[in-house]
Scaffold this active site. Structure first.
Site, PDB file in Angstrom:
ATOM      1  N   ARG A 134       0.845  -1.173  -0.088  1.00 55.21           N
ATOM      2  CA  ARG A 134      -0.150  -0.011   0.029  1.00 55.21           C
ATOM      3  C   ARG A 134       0.813   1.085  -0.002  1.00 55.21           C
ATOM      4  NH1 ARG A 134      -5.300  -1.955   3.551  1.00 55.21           N
ATOM      5  NH2 ARG A 134      -6.069  -3.409   1.777  1.00 55.21           N
ATOM      6  N   TYR A 193      -5.838  -0.947  -7.028  1.00 52.89           N
ATOM      7  CA  TYR A 193      -5.360  -2.149  -6.681  1.00 52.89           C
ATOM      8  C   TYR A 193      -4.648  -1.777  -5.287  1.00 52.89           C
ATOM      9  CZ  TYR A 193      -0.839  -0.991  -8.943  1.00 52.89           C
ATOM     10  OH  TYR A 193       0.468  -0.409  -9.650  1.00 52.89           O
ATOM     11  N   GLU A 194      -4.502  -2.945  -4.606  1.00 51.27           N
ATOM     12  CA  GLU A 194      -3.920  -3.087  -3.141  1.00 51.27           C
ATOM     13  C   GLU A 194      -5.181  -2.501  -2.420  1.00 51.27           C
ATOM     14  OE1 GLU A 194      -1.582  -4.763  -2.354  1.00 51.27           O
ATOM     15  OE2 GLU A 194      -0.677  -4.835  -4.191  1.00 51.27           O
ATOM     16  N   GLY A 195      -6.271  -2.611  -2.636  1.00 52.91           N
ATOM     17  CA  GLY A 195      -7.309  -2.053  -1.774  1.00 52.91           C
ATOM     18  C   GLY A 195      -7.952  -0.704  -2.464  1.00 52.91           C
ATOM     19  N   GLN A 206      -9.423   1.636   1.577  1.00 51.57           N
ATOM     20  CA  GLN A 206      -8.566   2.466   2.531  1.00 51.57           C
ATOM     21  C   GLN A 206      -9.243   3.480   3.478  1.00 51.57           C
ATOM     22  OE1 GLN A 206      -5.492   1.743   1.957  1.00 51.57           O
ATOM     23  NE2 GLN A 206      -5.817   0.410   0.349  1.00 51.57           N
TER      24      GLN A 206
END
Lengths: 596, 596
Positions: B296, B440-442, B447
């Site tokens: 992240r 991506y990555e959440g 977040q």
């Protein structure tokens, strides 16, 4: 694969209930279009674009336009047949003069239809869109001979049109144009030069293409005062008005663009092409402005159009896709997960889009009706008021609608998560296609400058004062209305910000032109938000009236919730716009060029 | 064609002058990296990515990755040689444990280098980036045997790594994972299932690929509590640790994406592939979080990276392109037109990007140093404070940096007008590449929820209170500083908004979880803006100190103007965030699902 359903009932609600369309029943120009005709045209137009135009949106993106070695251009598979159906259906000349084969319906109807067509397929809809723009410029400025030779074919769409402004070294600054026009003995001109970014510049959809070209007559004064407008057809008409000799204009390349691949954006090389002057010598920019103003409205509508189709597909996904659980506990415990719509932040994104779309559609209807009123009303005061509104709101509609159109396509894409980034889902195409609308027909920064430097001060600020006066009156009249009043707090605040911003500009903009320039973008958005808030207020009033008559239904009632959302969650931005713009130009202009 | 120059001197200024890097001189973990080593590494890293990695950015976009009929994947021309140079240069293991062949430098240095690498070529830099992330997860959770077998190859980059989370029906909601792991007699597992969106999932850059795969052991409890993490190599190592038998994992397809075409985003089909458990059974999510938190931060840095390279190219264009005249009269009357930079609105766009970039870089340095402090400081209070900061700021850095990264790429593209839309100019690629970082990555909405639902309430709100306390202290200490104080008004206001928002959340978020959800996105950006404002305050303080020492130069002095711009033109947004979030969830949740 994305789908699209044109929002016909919403359009009709806006026309009838919000803008009291019945009042135009006997007005000149509107009499051809009583509400049942409007409904029939929109319904049939919706069906047509949903069935014929929308299915070509993705193939247009995938295939793009191909330039062949001989300079001809092949459009994507299916475009030719769909364009023929578009022509055969009479959609090109919907609002054109019957004297040249048009259907003579009011202009607003063509604007409302264009929302649907662009939502279905923006790259495709640009071909007829540019034809209409070019025809409008000819209608106003061309000689009768040129009109009678070209307009009948352009009105049907048998021939298409283009506008040729940009050259490699000049876009916004048309004074730098180098394309030359040399007068010939027969009264025509030979045109030589290179134009770039010419939408629909070369293709296989129509028998002929009518280019409107800005060029400089040999010996003309420098700058914009030496620019003239020319009609340069791809094929010279023969004696019977049919297709004659090939003219000296060739497509040198098709641009590789981020999006709208289905539209052939061409580099056009003019090499002694034969052309005819449109309007007066050296007054080309003036003639082109007719086309540009209509085109700016058209591009603004593209912003709304993409926002709508992107919304529809994101909302469908959010109702279908199951992921995670509602924050307050499972909404459907028997299912493996809840639908995305349980998540507040997913709703936020969708509501931001939807609350824009519905108010923007109202704004579009309002401005489109003004276009007809400005032209046709027998009452000079109505004409003037409509013209003021049109002039003031054209850059706002272009700049604000296309900014939101793009931002909303991005939000809609976000709703789909990873799938939003994958081409097959179609959302990323909306983002790429929407992006151009912020740039072409005058980049949005140019719209903002047009607004503050030209439209605001014009006639002593009459247009902006009229708008502020109209909203103030609406708010004053609503004070006693217990049902309506609770919806108006946000608008009241926004209007106050707009008044302060206008005052700030009139005080500081003249003192230092950079203050106006540095404030322009925020002012455009502040005015846009206030206008959208005013549209919501008028929609709420219409909904309450419907409810009072016992005519409400869930789709209409939902508008009250959207109005509330807009007021609480979107209007507060006006305060930030005011704060930024009243900071003045100092911190914008201070950094020396070499420090960038 | 875009160019890129890594901002080494700015990075060094931040480290030395703003964050007083000298104080770490004898701190554990930092002693390997005195400031001259840091400077040497960054300078050499900058040269490497500028010369070797950046020139491949466009070819990567044009060619993309190709899946061959046998399931192998060919990366774009030049990627293989560049990756080999990356490995040979030791860039993969910059901050890795020397026990496994790493260079043992502090983590922050790898983060700072990753800004340059991603600015040069985000699609390329993801290959080593994911390898580092996978190695970090193994380092923390894998058995010694797995570590000794895999980490040495991954540390050098000879073998690359991936993370396999997403399946067709589940992205964010990992509890729905269906991929199965069946225990074998030898202690290994056979893995069966399909994973999608696997970045760097199959390629020709390295001899082997080490997949970290989330799967469900047969009989595991449902939901996230039944997910385990497995190491599944593309090739099983032979007895000597070299390349052995091919494992049962194949690339089924390469996704067609909007951007980052140079990265092979794969569909991976696991068909009885051999894998080994990493960490404990059913604790896979816990183990994967190590990777995800680092990832992240890494994705947040990508936002800054693209914003920087987009800025550089837009600024260069604005200094070169001549179009129109300054509003107050020609700046260079002897030239046919003035440069774009004379126009206030063009400056506005560039300054908005630049004022973000410099503060964001400071924010990144601050958080990256916290990462090392949290791990290495001998003082437990320092460790805890650093860990709190890291936890609180990771979602902010990811969500806010990538939102700005994308928005700034769009603004930079706008500066180029029509050319911004044309592929050859490279600006539209930045926009397409930047877009994925918001997803991506959440996704950024996730977040924001992580921030308000997990990070804020954790330990009774200790982390957010520490941040608010730190900024308050800074402001209080600066009160008597006549040079510094004028720069702090905006921050003072923003901090007040942040305090009110935090109070509102603690009062209303627990009462109704949807209030927290509906407020989350605005809160994330409000905290982000306040943190960036705090960074500007610290930068200004450092600049004033430099000036007081007579060490100033124009590049450093320019920061004072940027700070002013940020305060006047960007911080006011905090008021809108506060207004929106304190409107509560009602208007967000009211619309019934069927009305969407």
């Amino acid at each position: 694969m994305p789908t699209y359903t044109a929002p016909v009932s919403d359009t009709l609600f806006l026309l009838s209930d919000v803008f009291d369309y019945a009042k135009y029943a006997n007005a000149p120009g509107f009499s051809e279009a009583p509400v049942d005709v409007v409904e029939a045209v929109l319904t049939e137009g919706a069906r047509f674009v949903e069935e014929v135009v929308q299915p070509l949106n993705r193939v247009g993106d995938l295939e793009g336009c191909k330039r062949n070695p001989d300079g001809s251009v092949t459009t994507p598979k299916g475009f030719k047949a769909a364009y023929k159906a578009f022509v055969d259906g009479g959609w090109v000349g919907l609002a054109s003069d019957p004297a040249y084969g048009g259907q003579g319906l009011p202009t607003f109807l063509a604007v409302l239809f264009s929302e649907y067509a662009n939502a279905a397929n923006i790259a495709f809809s640009m071909y007829p869109g540019l034809t209409n723009g070019a025809a409008a410029a000819l209608m106003t400025h061309a000689s009768d001979e040129l009109k009678s030779r070209y307009l009948p074919k352009m009105t049907t769409g048998e021939w298409t049109g283009t506008m040729n402004l940009t050259e490699p070294h000049c876009g916004t600054d048309l004074g730098l144009i180098k394309t030359r026009a040399a007068p010939q003995a027969d009264g025509s001109y030979t045109i030589t030069g290179q134009k770039i970014f010419i939408s629909a510049g070369e293709h296989d959809l129509a028998d002929n293409i009518v280019h409107l070209v800005l060029a400089r007559i040999d010996g003309a004064p420098p700058g914009v005062k030496g620019i003239s407008l020319f009609l340069v057809p791809k094929f010279l008409p023969d004696a019977d008005g049919g297709i004659g000799e090939r003219n000296g204009v060739v497509c040198g390349a098709i641009e590789h663009k981020m999006g709208i691949h289905g539209n052939s954006t061409a580099v056009l090389n003019y090499d002694g092409a034969k052309g005819w002057l449109v309007g007066e010598e050296h007054r080309g920019l003036h003639a082109m402005f007719v086309m540009m103003n209509g085109a700016r409205l058209g591009v603004g509508v593209q912003g709304l159009a993409i926002s709508e189709v992107a919304y529809q597909n994101a909302a469908a996904y959010a109702k279908d896709r199951r992921q995670g659980r509602a924050l307050k506990g499972p909404a459907e415990p028997d299912k493996p997960a809840d639908i995305l719509l349980v998540h507040p932040d997913v709703r936020r994104m969708l509501l931001e889009i939807r609350a824009f779309n519905e108010a923007a559609r109202a704004f579009m209807v309002w401005v489109a009706l003004s276009q007809d009123e400005a032209r046709l009303s027998p009452d000079p005061k109505t004409r003037q008021a409509a013209e003021d509104r049109l002039g003031l709101m054209t850059p706002v509609l272009k700049g604000v609608f296309t900014d939101y159109g793009f931002a909303n396509a991005v939000k809609a894409q976000q709703v789909l998560g990873g799938h939003g980034y994958i081409a097959e889902w179609g959302m990323e195409q909306f983002v790429r296609d929407a992006r151009i609308a912020m740039i072409y027909e005058g980049a949005n920064g140019v719209q903002a400058l047009d607004l503050v430097a030209r439209k605001l001060p014009k006639d002593g600020g009459r247009a902006i004062m009229a708008f502020i006066g109209e909203v103030s009156q609406f708010l004053a009249a609503a004070k006693g209305d217990a049902a309506l009043a609770p919806y108006l707090g946000g608008l009241q605040t926004a209007l106050g910000h707009l008044q302060q911003a206008s005052m700030w500009l009139s005080r500081n903009g003249l003192k230092d032109a950079n203050n106006a320039g540095a404030a322009s973008y925020d002012f455009m958005h502040l005015l846009g938000l206030t206008a959208l808030g005013y549209m919501w207020a008028r929609i709420v009033k219409a909904v309450l009236a419907k409810q009072a008559r016992g005519e409400s239904d869930p789709a209409i009632d939902a508008k009250l919730l959207l109005a509330k959302f807009f007021s609480e969650r979107m209007l507060p931005e006006t305060g930030a716009h005011l704060a930024r713009l009243s900071a003045g130009a100092a911190s914008v202009m201070a950094l020396p060029a070499e420090a960038f």
